[in-house]
Design a protein around this motif. Sequence first.
Motif, mmCIF file in Angstrom:
data_model
loop_
_atom_site.group_PDB
_atom_site.id
_atom_site.type_symbol
_atom_site.label_atom_id
_atom_site.label_comp_id
_atom_site.label_asym_id
_atom_site.label_seq_id
_atom_site.Cartn_x
_atom_site.Cartn_y
_atom_site.Cartn_z
ATOM 1 N N ARG A 43 -25.254 36.198 -9.998
ATOM 2 C CA ARG A 43 -25.560 35.856 -11.138
ATOM 3 C C ARG A 43 -24.724 33.989 -11.686
ATOM 4 O O ARG A 43 -25.337 33.356 -12.165
ATOM 5 C CB ARG A 43 -25.489 36.781 -12.354
ATOM 6 N N SER A 76 -32.052 44.863 -8.771
ATOM 7 C CA SER A 76 -33.683 44.894 -8.382
ATOM 8 C C SER A 76 -33.701 43.091 -9.871
ATOM 9 O O SER A 76 -33.828 42.450 -9.770
ATOM 10 C CB SER A 76 -34.720 45.219 -8.242
ATOM 11 N N ALA A 79 -31.542 40.018 -9.688
ATOM 12 C CA ALA A 79 -31.868 38.836 -8.837
ATOM 13 C C ALA A 79 -33.063 38.711 -9.500
ATOM 14 O O ALA A 79 -32.988 37.033 -9.664
ATOM 15 C CB ALA A 79 -32.323 40.155 -7.603
ATOM 16 N N LEU A 80 -33.775 39.142 -10.245
ATOM 17 C CA LEU A 80 -35.103 38.044 -11.122
ATOM 18 C C LEU A 80 -34.348 37.211 -11.855
ATOM 19 O O LEU A 80 -34.801 36.237 -12.019
ATOM 20 C CB LEU A 80 -36.070 39.611 -11.625
ATOM 21 N N SER A 85 -35.667 32.402 -6.478
ATOM 22 C CA SER A 85 -36.852 33.089 -5.678
ATOM 23 C C SER A 85 -36.972 34.134 -4.226
ATOM 24 O O SER A 85 -37.289 34.358 -3.674
ATOM 25 C CB SER A 85 -38.206 31.965 -5.763
ATOM 26 N N PHE A 88 -34.887 36.506 -4.632
ATOM 27 C CA PHE A 88 -35.205 38.128 -5.293
ATOM 28 C C PHE A 88 -36.074 38.976 -4.242
ATOM 29 O O PHE A 88 -35.570 39.997 -4.350
ATOM 30 C CB PHE A 88 -36.069 37.220 -6.531
ATOM 31 N N SER A 92 -34.985 42.406 -3.372
ATOM 32 C CA SER A 92 -36.110 43.562 -4.109
ATOM 33 C C SER A 92 -36.779 44.213 -2.698
ATOM 34 O O SER A 92 -37.260 45.355 -2.744
ATOM 35 C CB SER A 92 -37.531 42.465 -4.715
ATOM 36 N N ASP A 114 -40.939 44.520 -10.667
ATOM 37 C CA ASP A 114 -40.193 43.355 -11.014
ATOM 38 C C ASP A 114 -40.712 42.000 -10.428
ATOM 39 O O ASP A 114 -41.253 40.992 -10.245
ATOM 40 C CB ASP A 114 -38.554 43.315 -11.114
ATOM 41 N N PHE A 118 -43.033 38.961 -10.497
ATOM 42 C CA PHE A 118 -42.542 37.337 -10.025
ATOM 43 C C PHE A 118 -43.983 36.571 -10.066
ATOM 44 O O PHE A 118 -43.661 35.013 -10.180
ATOM 45 C CB PHE A 118 -41.467 37.756 -9.359
#
Length: 695
Positions: A43, A76, A79-80, A85, A88, A92, A114, A118
């Motif tokens: 992150r 998940s 990752a969001l 993108s 993620f 996911s 999630d 998105f």
Amino acid sequence: MKVGALLIFLCFFLQGFGYQPLNIFQARVVPTDSTEIWLKWARDSTTLSTSQKINLFDKAIDLTKKNNPDSLFEISFAALTTGDSILFKEISKEVIKLSKALGQKESHGLAHWDLADFYKKAKPDSAYYHLQEAYGIFSNMEELDASISHYPGAILLDIGNLKDAIKDYVGAEKDIIEAIDYFNKVETRDRLFVTYNSLGIAQNGLNKFDKALEYHQKAKSYIRYARSNRKYRYELMNENNIAFIYLRKGDFKKAYELYSALEQKDSLLLKNPELYAKVLSSRTFADFKSGAQDFEGFERAFKRSNEILDSIGDTYSKARNYEYHAQVLAGKHDTLGAIKKALIGKDIAEETTNNDRLLSSLKLLTTLDKKNSANYAKAYFNLTEDLQQKERAIQDKFARIRMETDEIIEENEALAKQKQLYSAISLILLVLGIGIFIIVSQRISNQKLKFKQKEQNSNQEIYNLMLSQHGKLEEGKKTEKKRISEELHDGILGQMLGIRLILSGLNERADEKAIEQRAELIQKLQELEEEVRTISHELNESAYEKVHEFMISIQELIQTVKKSTEADIELDYSKSYAWDILNGDTKINIYRIVQECLQNCIKHSKCKNIQVNFKSSEKMLNLTVADDGIGFDSTKEKKGIGLKNIISRVKKIDGSLKVNSIPNKGTKINIEFPVERVDLDNPKPHISRKTVQEV
């Protein structure tokens, strides 16, 4: 100094990877392999590529799978929050697949939720699909913990808001009301404000302003149940929405009063500058529409609102400011200024994909710019048609997804009922089936026994036919031998005897030399006579000896095989044993087994020597076929058709089979079978075997 410099370097190095420097004097161990470390690194790092971050997330997934699989949803969500993108979507999908395989329903549903969050702006149909999946998972869970009991209602609310965004206000109303019913059922009052608020917005989209006001007033009554950190934000939201409805309704004085009161809220500019800028612009426009003529004040208010929006980077909301400003300038009879502001608003709406504001700007320009009104009207019409087609297409996709989901639910319910019905029927059929199985099995067993008996009788008849044909051949040989014996004895031997007598008479001559020669001839004739007599006796004795038909058949088989191969084949058998006492079924199967073994040796083993041995004992007989070929792996389950045939024939004679093969050292097949005798004078014995034993 060197130590201090090294410590400083380590601190900066660790900070570069998102870690806080540790106190080297603290007596604790820092984990080097945990989910938190991989997620934090993925992150927070600004230097890693997407593929490197995916590898870190994969490490976190593996650890979570081993240690705490019910918290896969945290990965998940992490990752969001990265904003990447590609990463993620990749993570996911992996979390969905893994949580579904592990039966972790909460993680499975949250991963879909999630993905819906998105996709909700860029791909509303994909967002709708994932919301339906998440709703199906949570609504079908047998028990929901208190912390997640609101999930089905929250997802319904998201579905309603998604439909509202594509202007399916009727569909949105239905889902939001369903969400309200759910929250009331589970007594989750703290979420009823946002639900009634969304319902009021949907009514506003349907131009049902009185109904919208009713729902917003209902939402206001639930603010007190909300969490303390949300109450202030909910109050502002509620007052702004009510004021906006009055503005759209055309009650500009009431709208002005409400916006003015909202503008005076304590520290609104500091706490929510975006809302303050919108309120300032809306209050100014409502004041103008109420009949006020403070155009200089209007100018300052619009300028101030735009400055605030610029400071927070909110370009999207500026389109409305310029449209309001254009209408005020038009009211001031400044047509050129109004057109200029309207065009700026149109450009901003196009740039930010604010389609609602773009439509209203085009509509305004058709009345302001008479010269180009036809072009603006055409653009307005084309945009309206395009948006309606897109909205209908998305609504159709929603309907198809919903229909497929309903079909799956109906299928599952039908399957559940069928399962219960089938279980009851299966229980009844099981009892009947057992009885039928016993009856059928008995009949099959009887038919199999009859077939075996017929097969054995057929084999006996075939072998007897072979014996008959072979007997005729041997009888012919025996007759011919006897004829030759008689010819030698009665013909040649008689003539030789006459010659000897004649020569004996010549011995009376006085010639000494003649006497010597005749004596030699007589001696030779005597020798020849003795030799012919010996041959005659041997042929005659051989003709009347008992012939061993079975072993002759085996010998002829070996001689025939020898002609087709360079391998040396030797036969060894117990000559003292009467092999013809075996019954025909046994002999024909042994004959075929030897034939199959020799064929296998020639085709597959690449051998130079083959040994065929028959040994006998009182009750058991033994057949061995051995070669010095390449061998094979006898432990493999897969067997060739030749070996399967051998096994089948061994079973038929109640024998046992052992195969011993070593790669590059040859193969040895040993067969042991019981003796079943037959009367040679009556070679069709009564077959009394009932079953074939498995070996």
